[in-house]
Design a protein around this motif. Structure first.
Motif, short mmCIF file in Angstrom:
data_model
loop_
_atom_site.label_atom_id
_atom_site.label_comp_id
_atom_site.label_asym_id
_atom_site.label_seq_id
_atom_site.Cartn_x
_atom_site.Cartn_y
_atom_site.Cartn_z
N TRP A 1 99.23 10.99 29.82
CA TRP A 1 100.90 10.83 30.17
C TRP A 1 101.00 11.28 31.56
O TRP A 1 101.00 12.48 31.70
CB TRP A 1 101.77 11.37 29.26
N ARG B 1 83.99 9.73 33.53
CA ARG B 1 83.69 10.62 32.35
C ARG B 1 85.09 10.70 31.67
O ARG B 1 85.92 10.54 32.04
CB ARG B 1 83.21 11.82 32.65
N GLY C 1 87.22 23.74 37.41
CA GLY C 1 86.40 23.29 36.29
C GLY C 1 86.98 23.29 34.95
O GLY C 1 86.36 23.30 33.96
N ALA D 1 96.12 13.02 26.59
CA ALA D 1 96.62 12.12 26.08
C ALA D 1 97.12 10.86 27.34
O ALA D 1 97.18 9.68 27.02
CB ALA D 1 98.46 12.37 25.83
N ARG E 1 92.23 8.77 31.25
CA ARG E 1 91.64 9.86 32.16
C ARG E 1 90.01 9.20 32.88
O ARG E 1 90.02 9.76 33.93
CB ARG E 1 91.56 11.05 31.37
N ASP F 1 80.13 18.80 39.98
CA ASP F 1 80.69 18.60 38.31
C ASP F 1 79.40 18.39 37.80
O ASP F 1 78.35 17.73 37.72
CB ASP F 1 81.82 17.28 38.65
N ARG F 2 79.42 19.02 36.31
CA ARG F 2 78.65 19.04 35.32
C ARG F 2 78.45 17.36 34.93
O ARG F 2 77.41 16.98 34.32
CB ARG F 2 78.75 19.88 34.34
N PRO G 1 91.86 16.04 38.28
CA PRO G 1 92.76 16.19 39.08
C PRO G 1 93.04 17.21 40.15
O PRO G 1 93.03 17.05 41.49
CB PRO G 1 94.03 15.98 38.24
N ALA G 2 92.75 18.75 39.85
CA ALA G 2 92.63 19.64 40.53
C ALA G 2 91.82 19.62 41.71
O ALA G 2 92.02 19.76 42.86
CB ALA G 2 92.84 21.01 39.97
N GLY H 1 99.71 19.33 32.36
CA GLY H 1 98.83 20.00 32.92
C GLY H 1 98.28 19.13 34.19
O GLY H 1 97.84 19.75 35.32
N ILE H 2 98.41 17.82 34.30
CA ILE H 2 97.93 16.98 35.23
C ILE H 2 98.85 17.32 36.67
O ILE H 2 98.33 17.61 37.62
CB ILE H 2 98.02 15.60 34.95
N VAL I 1 77.69 24.08 36.93
CA VAL I 1 77.65 25.54 37.63
C VAL I 1 77.00 26.42 36.51
O VAL I 1 77.82 26.60 35.44
CB VAL I 1 78.82 25.88 38.04
N ASP J 1 93.74 23.75 35.27
CA ASP J 1 93.65 24.57 33.95
C ASP J 1 92.78 25.83 34.32
O ASP J 1 92.83 26.73 33.50
CB ASP J 1 92.73 23.52 33.08
C1 FAD Z 1 94.54 16.96 23.82
C2 FAD Z 1 95.06 17.05 25.35
C3 FAD Z 1 96.20 16.24 25.63
C4 FAD Z 1 96.67 16.25 27.21
N1 FAD Z 1 97.57 15.52 27.53
C5 FAD Z 1 98.21 15.67 28.59
C6 FAD Z 1 99.08 14.71 28.95
O1 FAD Z 1 99.35 13.58 28.50
N2 FAD Z 1 99.51 14.76 30.29
C7 FAD Z 1 99.23 15.97 31.18
O2 FAD Z 1 99.87 16.12 32.20
N3 FAD Z 1 98.24 17.10 30.74
C8 FAD Z 1 97.71 16.90 29.48
N4 FAD Z 1 96.69 17.67 28.94
C9 FAD Z 1 96.35 18.70 29.85
C10 FAD Z 1 95.52 18.33 31.04
O3 FAD Z 1 94.44 17.25 30.39
C11 FAD Z 1 94.97 19.18 31.94
O4 FAD Z 1 95.86 20.07 32.40
C12 FAD Z 1 94.31 18.56 33.25
O5 FAD Z 1 93.30 17.98 32.95
C13 FAD Z 1 93.87 19.60 34.13
O6 FAD Z 1 92.98 19.27 35.20
P1 FAD Z 1 91.84 19.97 35.80
O7 FAD Z 1 91.40 19.24 37.06
O8 FAD Z 1 92.49 21.38 36.03
O9 FAD Z 1 90.82 20.25 34.98
P2 FAD Z 1 89.79 18.95 34.27
O10 FAD Z 1 90.48 17.82 34.01
O11 FAD Z 1 89.36 19.53 32.70
O12 FAD Z 1 88.67 18.84 35.14
C14 FAD Z 1 87.81 20.01 35.08
C15 FAD Z 1 86.21 19.39 35.29
O13 FAD Z 1 85.50 20.26 35.73
C16 FAD Z 1 84.11 20.10 35.31
N5 FAD Z 1 83.54 20.94 34.82
C17 FAD Z 1 83.72 21.68 33.61
N6 FAD Z 1 82.59 22.90 33.62
C18 FAD Z 1 81.89 22.75 34.69
C19 FAD Z 1 80.72 23.27 35.00
N7 FAD Z 1 80.20 24.53 34.67
N8 FAD Z 1 80.08 23.13 36.17
C20 FAD Z 1 80.38 21.85 36.83
N9 FAD Z 1 81.51 21.23 36.50
C21 FAD Z 1 82.35 21.71 35.40
C22 FAD Z 1 84.36 19.01 34.12
O14 FAD Z 1 83.55 18.12 33.79
C23 FAD Z 1 85.70 18.23 34.62
O15 FAD Z 1 85.33 17.11 35.29
C24 FAD Z 1 96.39 17.61 27.75
C25 FAD Z 1 95.29 18.42 27.33
C26 FAD Z 1 94.68 18.17 26.08
C27 FAD Z 1 93.68 19.24 25.64
#
Ligand code: FAD
Length: 380
Positions: free
Chosen positions: A46, A39, A144, A44, A98, A33-34, A13-14, A285-286, A119, A273
C-alpha cells in the motif's frame, strides 16, 4: 576489486531512492544487494500519495508495465464487530506489488548494482570501509532493511550483543486469484480488521487479480495464533472461496517512536527499516524509507567527501524533524487495556472518528506536511 566512494547496502525503496539522488549528483556510488531483482518483499504494497510525490513517480509510465491499483475507500472494523465503509470518492492511495515496484525504482536510479551478493563482513579500513574483504568504500549507507548488517554493526555492544527491540511482527501471503473465483474484496476498497486492544490489525488488499492477506501485531509472541485467527475470520466471511492458502511469510520492523537504533557514525548512516522508521499505527514504512533515502543522499552530498560523525550528524536531526522523535513512545502506548478497548469501540462505532482519526490521521497521514521534492533533502 570493486571500489567506490559511497556503498549503499540494500536496493529496497530506501537504497534505490538514495542511489538515484547520488547518481544524479555525479557521485561514485555502488549498490550491493543479496538478492537479484526482481525479488519478493514481504509487504502489503500500500503506498500513499506522499510516496508518489517524494519519488516524483510518473504514474502513467509506472502503470504501463506494473500493477497500480487505485484505492478510493476502505472497509474497516474490529475483528469481532461490524464493518464500516469510508468512501473518499477520489483516489487516496495505491496498491503496488513490491516485486515490481522495487525493481522499477532500482532500474530507474541508474546505479551500478552488485546483485546476489550479501554483505557478510564489514571492517573499518583507514578512514573508509572494507566490505566482504574486497570492496573498498569511503562511506556506507545502510539500507538493508530490518536485519541490515550495517545496522547490526552500528548498534552492537562490544560483546557483540544488540539491545532488545520492540518489533512489529507481520506475516502475509500474496496470491493470484483464479479467474473463475469471486473474491469479495473490491480492488478499490481495501479491508482492514483491527484487534480491540489496538495492538495490531489484519488486511485484505486486492491489486488487480492478486490478493494480499496479512496481519501485523506489536506482540510477536501472539504468532502463529494470530495468523490462524485471522485466516479463520477471512474464511468465515467468505472473502476467497476455498480460503486463504498457506504458508504465510513473516518479517519484522520497527516504528520510529520505539526504535532506539543509532543511525549515524563516522562514515555511515542508516536509512529506511535499517534505521527503524515506520510510521504508527499503520506501519507504513515505504514512505519513510524513501524520505530517509532522500535525506541520506543530501547529507552525503553536503559532506563533500568529509564523512565524519560531525558532518553527518545533521542527518539524525533531519530525521527527527521530519519523522518525529525516536525511542520515545507517546503516552497512548502505556494506556491500560480497558481504556484501549473503550477507545477502539468508540472509533469503530463512529463514522466521523473512523474517517478522521483512524484513516486520515492513522493511515493516510493527510495532515502531515509534504516533503519538498528534493528540497528537504537539500535543506538538511
Ligand atoms: C507484512 C508487512 C506488510 C507491510 N506492508 C506495508 C505497506 O503496505 N505499506 C508500507 O508503506 N509499508 C509496509 N510495510 C513496511 C515496508 O515493507 C518496509 O518499511 C519497507 O520495505 C522498508 O524499505 P527499505 O528499503 O528500508 O528495506 P527493504 O525493502 O527491506 O529492502 C532491503 C534490501 O536490503 C537487502 N539486504 C538485506 N540484507 C542484506 C545483506 N546482508 N546484504 C546485502 N543486501 C541485503 C534485501 O535483499 C532488500 O532488497 C510492511 C512490512 C511488512 C513486514
Amino acid at each position: 576489486m570493486p571500489s567506490c566512494d559511497v556503498l549503499i547496502v540494500g536496493g529496497g525503496p530506501a537504497g534505490s531512492t538514495c542511489a538515484r539522488e547520488l547518481v544524479r549528483a555525479g557521485a561514485d556510488v555502488l549498490l550491493i544487494d543479496r538478492a537479484r531483482f526482481p525479488r519478493d518483499k514481504v509487504c502489503a504494497g500500500w503506498i500513499t500519495p506522499a510516496v508518489v510525490d517524494a519519488l516524483d513517480l510518473d504514474l502513467v509510465d509506472y502503470a504501463a508495465g506494473q500493477t497500480l491499483q487505485p484505492f478510493r475507500g476502505f472497509r474497516t472494523g474490529s475483528i469481532d464487530g461490524g464493518r464500516r465503509a469510508t468512501d473518499f470518492g477520489r483516489v487516496v492511495s495505491y496498491g503496488i506489488r513490491r516485486r515490481e515496484f522495487d525493481a522499477y525504482l532500482l532500474a530507474r536510479s541508474g546505479v551500478r548494482v552488485l546483485a546476489g551478493e550479501p554483505v557478510r563482513e564489514l571492517r573499518r579500513d583507514g578512514r573508509g570501509w572494507r566490505v566482504n574483504g574486497e570492496i573498498h568504500a569511503s562511506m556506507i549507507v545502510g539500507a538493508g532493511g530490518h536485519f541490515c548488517p550495517v545496522a547490526r554493526h552500528l548498534n552492537q555492544a562490544a560483546d557483540g550483543t544488540t539491545h532488545h527491540e520492540q518489533v512489529i511482527a507481520a506475516q502475509e501471503i500474496e496470491f493470484r486469484l483464479d479467474a473463475a473465483s469471486s473474491c469479495r474484496v473490491d480492488g478499490e476498497w481495501p479491508e482492514l480488521f483491527f484487534w480491540p486492544d489496538l495492538r495490531g490489525y489484519g488486511w485484505c488488499v486486492r491489486k488487480g487479480d492478486v490478493l494480499n492477506v496479512g496481519v501485523g501485531r506489536l506482540d510477536p509472541e501472539a504468532f502463529p495464533a494470530t495468523v490462524r485467527e485471522f485466516a479463520a475470520l477471512v474464511a468465515r466471511l467468505g472473502i476467497v472461496p476455498g480460503g486463504v492458502p498457506s504458508p504465510w511469510k513473516g518479517h519484522a520492523y520497527l516504528v520510529h517512536a520505539t526504535s532506539q537504533r543509532r543511525v549515524v557514525d563516522d562514515g555511515v548512516v542508516l536509512a529506511g527499516d535499517a534505521a527503524g522508521l515506520a510510521l504508527a499505527p499503520s506501519g507504513e514504512g515505504i514512505l519513510t524509507a524513501i524520505e530517509s533515502g532522500l535525506m541520506a543522499a543530501a547529507i552525503v552530498i553536503a559532506a563533500g567527501g568529509c564523512y565524519t560523525h560531525e558532518t553527518l550528524a545533521a542527518y539524525d536531526a533531519a530525521l527527527t524533524h521530519r519523522i518525529g522523535p525516536r525511542g520515545r513512545p507517546g503516552p497512548l502506548a502505556h494506556l491500560p487495556g480497558w481504556i484501549t478497548r473503550l477507545a477502539s469501540r468508540a472509533v469503530f462505532g463512529s463514522t466521523w472518528l473512523t474517517r478522521r482519526i483512524l484513516i486520515e490521521d492513522g493511515f493516510l497521514h493527510t495532515r502531515r506536511p509534504p516533503m519538498n521534492r528534493g528540497g528537504t533533502a537539500r535543506s538538511v
